[in-house]
Design an enzyme around this catalytic site. Sequence first.
Site, PDB file in Angstrom:
ATOM      1  N   LYS A  61       0.835  -1.217   0.000  1.00  0.00           N
ATOM      2  CA  LYS A  61       0.000   0.000   0.000  1.00  0.00           C
ATOM      3  C   LYS A  61       0.865   1.260   0.000  1.00  0.00           C
ATOM      4  CE  LYS A  61      -3.800  -2.085   2.627  1.00  0.00           C
ATOM      5  NZ  LYS A  61      -4.340  -2.127   4.001  1.00  0.00           N
ATOM      6  N   LYS A  71      -5.313 -12.128  -6.715  1.00  0.00           N
ATOM      7  CA  LYS A  71      -6.358 -12.431  -5.738  1.00  0.00           C
ATOM      8  C   LYS A  71      -7.660 -11.745  -6.152  1.00  0.00           C
ATOM      9  CE  LYS A  71      -6.916 -10.110  -1.958  1.00  0.00           C
ATOM     10  NZ  LYS A  71      -6.875  -9.421  -0.666  1.00  0.00           N
ATOM     11  N   LYS A 116     -12.128  -6.459  -5.149  1.00  0.00           N
ATOM     12  CA  LYS A 116     -12.995  -5.468  -5.792  1.00  0.00           C
ATOM     13  C   LYS A 116     -12.172  -4.416  -6.543  1.00  0.00           C
ATOM     14  CE  LYS A 116     -16.971  -2.658  -5.346  1.00  0.00           C
ATOM     15  NZ  LYS A 116     -18.077  -2.203  -4.575  1.00  0.00           N
TER      16      LYS A 116
HETATM   17  P1  TYM Z   1     -11.004  -7.574   3.582  1.00  0.00           P
HETATM   18  O1  TYM Z   1     -12.118  -6.611   3.765  1.00  0.00           O
HETATM   19  O2  TYM Z   1     -10.014  -7.288   2.516  1.00  0.00           O
HETATM   20  O3  TYM Z   1     -11.561  -9.016   3.309  1.00  0.00           O
HETATM   21  C1  TYM Z   1     -12.538  -9.616   4.144  1.00  0.00           C
HETATM   22  C2  TYM Z   1     -12.312 -11.103   4.247  1.00  0.00           C
HETATM   23  O4  TYM Z   1     -12.401 -11.728   2.961  1.00  0.00           O
HETATM   24  C3  TYM Z   1     -11.222 -12.467   2.714  1.00  0.00           C
HETATM   25  N1  TYM Z   1     -10.920 -12.389   1.282  1.00  0.00           N
HETATM   26  C4  TYM Z   1     -10.574 -13.428   0.537  1.00  0.00           C
HETATM   27  N2  TYM Z   1     -10.422 -14.727   0.850  1.00  0.00           N
HETATM   28  C5  TYM Z   1     -10.045 -15.552  -0.150  1.00  0.00           C
HETATM   29  N3  TYM Z   1      -9.819 -15.137  -1.424  1.00  0.00           N
HETATM   30  C6  TYM Z   1      -9.965 -13.839  -1.763  1.00  0.00           C
HETATM   31  N4  TYM Z   1      -9.753 -13.454  -3.026  1.00  0.00           N
HETATM   32  C7  TYM Z   1     -10.355 -12.917  -0.763  1.00  0.00           C
HETATM   33  N5  TYM Z   1     -10.592 -11.573  -0.741  1.00  0.00           N
HETATM   34  C8  TYM Z   1     -10.917 -11.267   0.519  1.00  0.00           C
HETATM   35  C9  TYM Z   1     -10.142 -11.787   3.548  1.00  0.00           C
HETATM   36  O5  TYM Z   1      -9.058 -12.638   3.811  1.00  0.00           O
HETATM   37  C10 TYM Z   1     -10.915 -11.456   4.787  1.00  0.00           C
HETATM   38  O6  TYM Z   1     -11.022 -12.568   5.654  1.00  0.00           O
HETATM   39  N6  TYM Z   1      -7.904  -6.330   7.309  1.00  0.00           N
HETATM   40  C11 TYM Z   1      -9.132  -7.056   6.984  1.00  0.00           C
HETATM   41  C12 TYM Z   1     -10.342  -6.569   7.729  1.00  0.00           C
HETATM   42  C13 TYM Z   1     -10.246  -6.644   9.221  1.00  0.00           C
HETATM   43  C14 TYM Z   1     -10.298  -7.818  10.020  1.00  0.00           C
HETATM   44  C15 TYM Z   1     -10.216  -7.370  11.366  1.00  0.00           C
HETATM   45  C16 TYM Z   1     -10.395  -9.169   9.716  1.00  0.00           C
HETATM   46  C17 TYM Z   1     -10.124  -5.584  10.075  1.00  0.00           C
HETATM   47  N7  TYM Z   1     -10.135  -6.016  11.358  1.00  0.00           N
HETATM   48  C18 TYM Z   1     -10.234  -8.276  12.427  1.00  0.00           C
HETATM   49  C19 TYM Z   1     -10.392 -10.062  10.787  1.00  0.00           C
HETATM   50  C20 TYM Z   1     -10.331  -9.611  12.110  1.00  0.00           C
HETATM   51  C21 TYM Z   1      -9.402  -6.856   5.511  1.00  0.00           C
HETATM   52  O7  TYM Z   1      -8.987  -5.913   4.909  1.00  0.00           O
HETATM   53  O8  TYM Z   1     -10.246  -7.793   4.975  1.00  0.00           O
END
Ligand code: TYM
Length: 339
Positions: free
Chosen positions: A120, A200, A203
């Site tokens: 990032k 991956k 969005k």
């Molecule tokens: P985020 O919003 O990017 O994604 C949410 C969840 O979806 C999973 N995910 C995927 N899994 C498999 N293949 C993919 N292509 C894919 N895209 C997204 C992510 O691994 C995630 O589980 N930092 C985190 C948000 C967060 C969080 C937390 C998660 C903030 N606080 C506390 C767990 C616990 C994030 O950006 O996820």
Amino acid sequence: MTPTDPPSRKKRIFSGMQPSGEAHLGNYLGALRRWVEMQDEHDCIWCIVDQHAITAGGDPKELPGHVLDLAVSYLSVGLDPEKSIIFVQSDVPEHTELAWLFNAVTPIGDLERMTQFKDKAQRFESIPAGILNYPILQAADILLYKADGVPVGEDQKQHLELTRDVARKFNAAYGETFPETEPLIEKGVGRILGLDGEAKMSKSLGNTVPVLAGPDEVWERVRTAVTDPQRIRKTDPGRPEVCNVYSLHHFFADGDVLEDIATQCRGATRGCVDCKRILSDNITERFTPFRERAAELVEKPERVREILDDGAVRARAIAGATITEVRDRMGLDWRASIG
Ligand code: TYM
């Protein structure tokens, strides 16, 4: 179990997602699908992490709508407020308070090592501190509820390791307070590839299928999916083992059907377009009940608000108790000196 044994405590599970609109197939397969299953067995808390989302610098006018859309996705895929706590991060100010307190035990070097930070950071000339501190807020999200486990995709692994480090360092400095939360990353679904077959599913890369997409939109997206690059004509034999469409079939088709698809691909008796059609129809079938529930919820935004309001009250009850304990351990309860 004897009558005097205490009832075993249910495991506390926490996870969250950033609101960037409705959830997509990668979120569904990597996270949401499992969250729905976990609700029946565990004490679950699902968060919409809007304070993380602001570090991406989106348009503030769009954020409230994105929060609502993600809440609708959560509820439509089957997260149930009767079984779980569902809430928005910014409704519970204890998250940012605990994040600040964790600054005291988190080395900058640990934050700078995070691969997500390095990725990032490249996009900025002057890097906002929020990008660096992002995983501290994530650790606070999880530890505020003393979660035993966090179901996430592979991309979150490093942040969860940092969360465990933060817990260890805090416990060593101030006394045993936090558990070492376990990352729950399911083999094979931790990193769903996007329709481009390269990165991956995400969005921001436009390589997704939204979970609330109708049949036409699902087909529009799946039609563009990249398959075996060596299969140029329908008559060329394909290699299912290198084809991302074939990998995605695994989540929607059973063993016999999968075997047939693979045989037809290898024998060039079914073309890629037909194969994508099967995938598109299966995704549509899975997503149809979600879309129907979403259509009802969109008509009743006040119901969604009630659910999130109630979730925030329930979350705060837990978060408040942890913060009181942490303030006390860190010597921030100055009134105690008066007695
Ligand atoms: P985020 O919003 O990017 O994604 C949410 C969840 O979806 C999973 N995910 C995927 N899994 C498999 N293949 C993919 N292509 C894919 N895209 C997204 C992510 O691994 C995630 O589980 N930092 C985190 C948000 C967060 C969080 C937390 C998660 C903030 N606080 C506390 C767990 C616990 C994030 O950006 O996820």
